[in-house]
Design an enzyme around this catalytic site. Structure first.
Site, PDB file in Angstrom:
ATOM      1  N   LYS A  55       0.855  -1.189   0.000  1.00 25.09           N
ATOM      2  CA  LYS A  55       0.000   0.000   0.000  1.00 25.09           C
ATOM      3  C   LYS A  55       0.887   1.235   0.000  1.00 25.09           C
ATOM      4  O   LYS A  55       1.531   1.552   0.993  1.00 25.09           O
ATOM      5  CB  LYS A  55      -0.920   0.062   1.210  1.00 25.09           C
ATOM      6  CG  LYS A  55      -2.024   1.131   1.026  1.00 25.09           C
ATOM      7  CD  LYS A  55      -2.607   1.639   2.312  1.00 25.09           C
ATOM      8  CE  LYS A  55      -1.858   2.787   2.906  1.00 25.09           C
ATOM      9  NZ  LYS A  55      -1.925   4.051   2.098  1.00 25.09           N
ATOM     10  N   GLU A 107      10.102   1.357  10.797  1.00 27.14           N
ATOM     11  CA  GLU A 107      11.004   2.506  10.745  1.00 27.14           C
ATOM     12  C   GLU A 107      10.130   3.735  10.900  1.00 27.14           C
ATOM     13  O   GLU A 107       9.338   4.072  10.011  1.00 27.14           O
ATOM     14  CB  GLU A 107      11.782   2.532   9.425  1.00 27.14           C
ATOM     15  CG  GLU A 107      12.765   1.375   9.296  1.00 27.14           C
ATOM     16  CD  GLU A 107      13.489   1.365   7.958  1.00 27.14           C
ATOM     17  OE1 GLU A 107      13.545   2.431   7.302  1.00 27.14           O
ATOM     18  OE2 GLU A 107      13.986   0.300   7.561  1.00 27.14           O
ATOM     19  N   CYS A 155      13.311  11.393   7.636  1.00 24.87           N
ATOM     20  CA  CYS A 155      13.313  10.996   9.046  1.00 24.87           C
ATOM     21  C   CYS A 155      14.689  11.136   9.678  1.00 24.87           C
ATOM     22  O   CYS A 155      14.814  11.226  10.897  1.00 24.87           O
ATOM     23  CB  CYS A 155      12.806   9.562   9.195  1.00 24.87           C
ATOM     24  SG  CYS A 155      13.754   8.342   8.252  1.00 24.87           S
ATOM     25  N   GLU A 179       8.642  15.979  16.329  1.00 23.84           N
ATOM     26  CA  GLU A 179       9.099  15.927  14.946  1.00 23.84           C
ATOM     27  C   GLU A 179       8.249  16.864  14.093  1.00 23.84           C
ATOM     28  O   GLU A 179       7.029  16.728  14.018  1.00 23.84           O
ATOM     29  CB  GLU A 179       9.002  14.503  14.412  1.00 23.84           C
ATOM     30  CG  GLU A 179       9.568  14.353  13.015  1.00 23.84           C
ATOM     31  CD  GLU A 179       9.521  12.920  12.505  1.00 23.84           C
ATOM     32  OE1 GLU A 179      10.487  12.488  11.855  1.00 23.84           O
ATOM     33  OE2 GLU A 179       8.521  12.218  12.769  1.00 23.84           O
TER      34      GLU A 179
END
Length: 487
Positions: A182, A258, A292, A391
Site C-alpha cells: 500500500k 522505521e 526521518c 518531529e
C-alpha cells in the site's frame, strides 16, 4: 498507463495478480500536485475487498511456482528490476517530483539510482549468505534452514516513495516471499510504474500486488488486520505504527518498523566549521526537511556558536525555493496542504514561545500556489518547547548553544525518539565517548547519510522496531528452522 511526455502524470490503478484493475466499487480519489495544487490524475481507492483479492493472489503465488525458484533465479529477477528502473530513470524521477514536490534533480540523482541499487545490492547479497551449522561432538550435526516468512504487507511513506519501497521489496522478494503493497495516498505514481517493471522483469503473477487507498477503515487497515498476512513492514510515524501493532496483534504478525526521528546534530568547537556547514545544509533541508534522518536539533558548542550561526544563516539564505522541475531549485514544495499547515503551526508555536526566527518562517515571495515554505532557522527555545521535542518534518531547524559535553549528551537523549545523530569533532576519543552515550540506532561522526547497505538501519525508543540492511533484512523476511541430524 503511459507517460506521453516528461510532464505527463498517470492515473493509478491497483495491481493484483499480474493485472491493473479498478476498485470493485469504482471509487477513486484525486492525486494533487503539491507544487501547483492542480490535479495530476485519479487513483483507485481500495479497501477490504481489494486487499482480500490481493492476499489470495499472493498466497497462491507463494505456494505456486515462486516457491520453487532458486536464489540464483530470484537474484536474476532482482537485478533485472534494478536495470529496468535505470532504463526508466528520468520518467520515474519526473513522476516522483510531481507526486512529492521534491526537486526533479534530487529524485534523478538520489531517489531513483538508489532504488535501482537496492535491487542490485540484494541481488548480489542473497547469493552470498549462509546459515549456522554446528557439530555437537560425535552426537549430531545441527544446521539452520531458511524459508520465506510468507505473505508480507508493505506500507510505505510519502517522502521517499520509490527509494523506501524498493528498500523493503527487494529483500522481501529475494527471500521468496510475496507482497501486498500500500503506497501512501499522496504519492501513488512510482509504485504503480514499479509494478509494470516487476512484470516485465519476470516476476510471476500474484507475487507483487499493489492496493491504493488510505489508512484506517481502508486499504491500510485491511492489510494490518488481515489474518492471512504473515508480516508487516511499515515506514511512517509512530501513531500509525501503534495503530498497526494493535490491529496486527490478534494474528501475531511479524513487524518491522522505521518510524520518526528528532535527530540531534552535535557540533563541537574543534570541528571543521566549513565542512560542518556544507553537510548541515543538506542534513537540515534536503527534500524540504521531509526526511526521518534530518538533523533538526542543532547543538553548537558555545565558542563556535556565533560563527556557526552567521555562516549557516548566510548559506541557508542562498538556497533557492522553486518549482520542482526547475534545474536550479534546491527546496521544493511540502507534500500537502495538511502537512504545510502542520509545519507552519510549529513556527507559530516557536514565536509564541519567544523564539527568534533568524531566516525563513514564511511562504517565499512570488508564490501564490503550492505548499512552499522558506528554510527556517529558529533560536532562543528551551528544551521543553514543542518545536524542540516533537518531529516537525519540514524545512525547520532549531539551534541551541551548549557548554559541556555532559550537557549536550543529556539534551540529545531527552526525546522519545532515537533514530539517528551526527557528531562533529576532530577529537577521536571524544567522538567515540559521545557516540557510545547517544541513544540512537544510527550515529554518524563527521558525516551524514553515509550508508553501507550491509549495516544495521533502524531506531530505538519511538523511532522503530528491529533493524534492516544486509543480514538484518534477510532475518526479517525469512524464518529459520534448526535441523538436527543424529550421527
Amino acid at each position: 498507463m503511459q507517460v506521453e511526455t516528461r510532464v505527463r502524470a498517470i492515473n493509478c490503478l491497483h495491481f493484483i495478480n499480474g493485472r491493473f484493475v479498478e476498485s470493485q466499487n469504482q471509487k477513486s480519489f484525486e492525486n494533487i500536485n503539491p507544487a501547483t495544487e492542480e490535479v495530476l490524475g485519479t487513483v483507485a481507492e481500495g479497501g477490504k475487498a481489494e486487499v482480500d483479492y490481493a492476499v489470495a493472489a499472493a498466497r497462491r503465488a507463494l505456494n505456486g511456482p515462486w516457491k520453487n525458484t532458486t536464489l540464483v533465479e530470484r537474484s536474476k529477477i532482482l537485478r533485472r528490476i534494478g536495470d529496468l528502473i535505470l532504463e526508466r530513470q528520468e520518467e520515474l524521477a519526473h513522476l516522483e517530483s510531481l507526486d512529492t514536490g521534491k526537486p526533479f534533480s534530487l529524485a534523478n540523482k538520489i531517489d531513483v539510482p538508489r532504488a535501482a541499487f537496492n535491487f542490485h545490492f540484494f541481488a548480489d547479497y542473497i547469493t552470498s549468505i549462509g546459515t549456522d551449522a554446528y557439530q555437537q561432538d560425535d552426537q549430531a550435526i545441527h544446521y539452520a534452514y531458511r524459508r520465506p516468512v510468507g505473505v508480507v504487507g508493505i506500507i510505505k511513506p510519502w517522502n521517499l516513495p520509490l527509494l523506501l519501497l524498493t528498500w523493503k521489496l527487494a529483500p522481501c522478494l529475494g527471500m521468496g516471499n510475496t507482497a501486498v503493497i500500500k503506497p501512501a495516498e499522496w504519492t501513488p505514481m512510482t509504485a504503480t510504474v514499479l509494478m509494470e517493471i516487476c512484470k516485465e522483469a519476470g516476476v510471476p503473477d500474484g507475487v507483487v500486488n499493489l492496493v491504493h487507498g488510505f489508512g484506517p477503515n481502508s486499504a491500510g487497515g485491511a492489510i494490518s488486520e488481515h489474518p492471512d498476512i504473515d508480516a508487516i513492514s511499515f515506514i511512517g510515524e509512530p501513531g500509525t505504527g501503534s495503530a498497526i501493532m494493535k490491529s496486527a496483534a490478534d494474528s501475531l504478525k511479524k513487524l518491522s518498523y522505521e518510524l520518526g526521528g528528532k535527530n540531534p546534530n552535535i557540533i563541537f568547537a574543534d570541528s571543521d566549521l566549513d565542512e560542518v556547514i556544507e553537510t548541515t545544509i543538506k542534513s537540515s533541508f534536503i527534500n524540504q526537511g521531509e526526511v526521518c534522518l534530518c538533523g533538526s536539533r542543532i547543538y553548537v558548542e558555545r565558542p563556535a556558536y556565533e560563527d556557526f550561526l552567521e555562516k549557516f544563516t548566510a548559506k541557508v539564505k542562498e538556497l533557492k525555493v522553486g518549482q520542482p522541475l526547475d534545474d536550479d531549485t534546491n527546496v521544493g514544495a511540502l507534500i500537502s496542504k495538511e502537512h504545510y499547515d502542520r509545519v507552519n503551526s510549529y513556527i507559530d508555536i516557536a514565536r509564541n514561545d519567544g523564539a527568534t526566527i533568524l531566516t525563513g518562517g514564511k511562504r517565499p515571495e512570488g508564490f501564490t500556489k503550492g505548499y512552499f515554505l522558506e528554510p527556517t532557522i529558529i533560536t532562543g527555545l528551551d528544551r521543553n518547547s514543542r518545536c524542540v521535542r516533537e518531529e516537525i518534518f519540514g524545512p525547520v531547524v532549531t539551534v541551541t548553544p551548549f557548554d559541556m559535553e555532559e550537557e549536550v549528551i543529556m539534551q540529545a537523549n531527552d526525546t522519545h525518539f532515537g533514530l539517528s545523530a551526527t557528531i562533529w569533532t576532530n577529537d577521536l576519543k571524544r567522538a567515540h565517548r559521545v557516540a557510545h552515550q547517544i541513544e540512537a540506532g544510527i550515529i554518524w561522526v563527521n558525516t551524514w547519510f553515509l550508508r553501507d547497505l550491509r549495516t544495521p538501519f533502524g531506531g530505538m525508543k519511538h523511532s522503530g522496531i528491529g533493524r534492516t540492511g544486509g543480514m538484518h533484512s534477510i532475518d526479517f523476511y525469512s524464518e529459520l528452522s534448526n535441523i538436527t541430524i543424529k550421527l
